[in-house]
Design a protein around this motif. Sequence first.
Motif, PDB file in Angstrom:
ATOM      1  N   HIS A  61      -6.623  11.847  -3.873  1.00 53.30           N
ATOM      2  CA  HIS A  61      -6.892  12.960  -3.048  1.00 53.30           C
ATOM      3  C   HIS A  61      -6.071  14.447  -3.596  1.00 53.30           C
ATOM      4  N   ARG A  99      -7.407   5.148  -4.279  1.00 50.16           N
ATOM      5  CA  ARG A  99      -8.100   6.696  -4.326  1.00 50.16           C
ATOM      6  C   ARG A  99      -7.035   7.882  -4.586  1.00 50.16           C
ATOM      7  N   PRO A 109      -3.276  14.684   3.108  1.00 52.13           N
ATOM      8  CA  PRO A 109      -2.481  13.618   3.841  1.00 52.13           C
ATOM      9  C   PRO A 109      -1.834  14.405   5.145  1.00 52.13           C
ATOM     10  N   SER A 113     -12.569  10.251  -5.878  1.00 52.74           N
ATOM     11  CA  SER A 113     -11.914   9.421  -4.959  1.00 52.74           C
ATOM     12  C   SER A 113     -12.826   8.036  -5.037  1.00 52.74           C
ATOM     13  N   HIS A 141       0.727  -1.222  -0.023  1.00 49.39           N
ATOM     14  CA  HIS A 141       0.108  -0.017   0.018  1.00 49.39           C
ATOM     15  C   HIS A 141       0.955   1.423  -0.099  1.00 49.39           C
ATOM     16  N   CYS A 142       0.597   1.914  -0.863  1.00 53.30           N
ATOM     17  CA  CYS A 142       1.533   3.413  -1.249  1.00 53.30           C
ATOM     18  C   CYS A 142       0.742   4.388  -1.105  1.00 53.30           C
ATOM     19  N   LEU A 143       1.419   5.623  -0.537  1.00 47.59           N
ATOM     20  CA  LEU A 143       0.773   7.010  -0.816  1.00 47.59           C
ATOM     21  C   LEU A 143       2.141   7.920  -1.451  1.00 47.59           C
ATOM     22  N   GLU A 152      -3.272   6.806  -3.735  1.00 44.97           N
ATOM     23  CA  GLU A 152      -3.265   5.797  -2.756  1.00 44.97           C
ATOM     24  C   GLU A 152      -3.415   4.425  -3.534  1.00 44.97           C
TER      25      GLU A 152
END
Length: 122
Positions: free
Chosen positions: A97, A95, A117, A108, A3-5, A70
């Motif tokens: 943002h 997602r 964030p 989204s 899971h990356c941002l 995301e």
Amino acid sequence: MNHCLLEVEVLEAPQVRYTQDNQTPVAEMAVQIEGLRPDDPPGQLKVVGWGNLAQDLQNRVQVGQRFVLEGRLRMNTVTRQDGVKEKRAEFTLARLHPLSPGTGGAPSSAAEPARSPAPLPP
């Protein structure tokens, strides 16, 4: 778990295509990621969104907008025109943002308000 941002700037507007089997929409766009250090060049990454998210990307995302993405990061092996195989990163979007106001109500995949964030701890 993968899971990356990522904080990115959109380089190319999303382009939608449809799968052959069930006509699922798939959007692809190019984004830019800043280097880790001031002297590092920016990196580019292909972002892929599926289904309703793909259509939202096409309708609402424009070149130059900044987002936090995301999703999942993976490496693909591709063959270039000269026959050489190379690895390229691909980001599968979950997602999106917006980072600043005036992004046109960016999409989204969740039914939650878009938000910036929280900063990462040092």
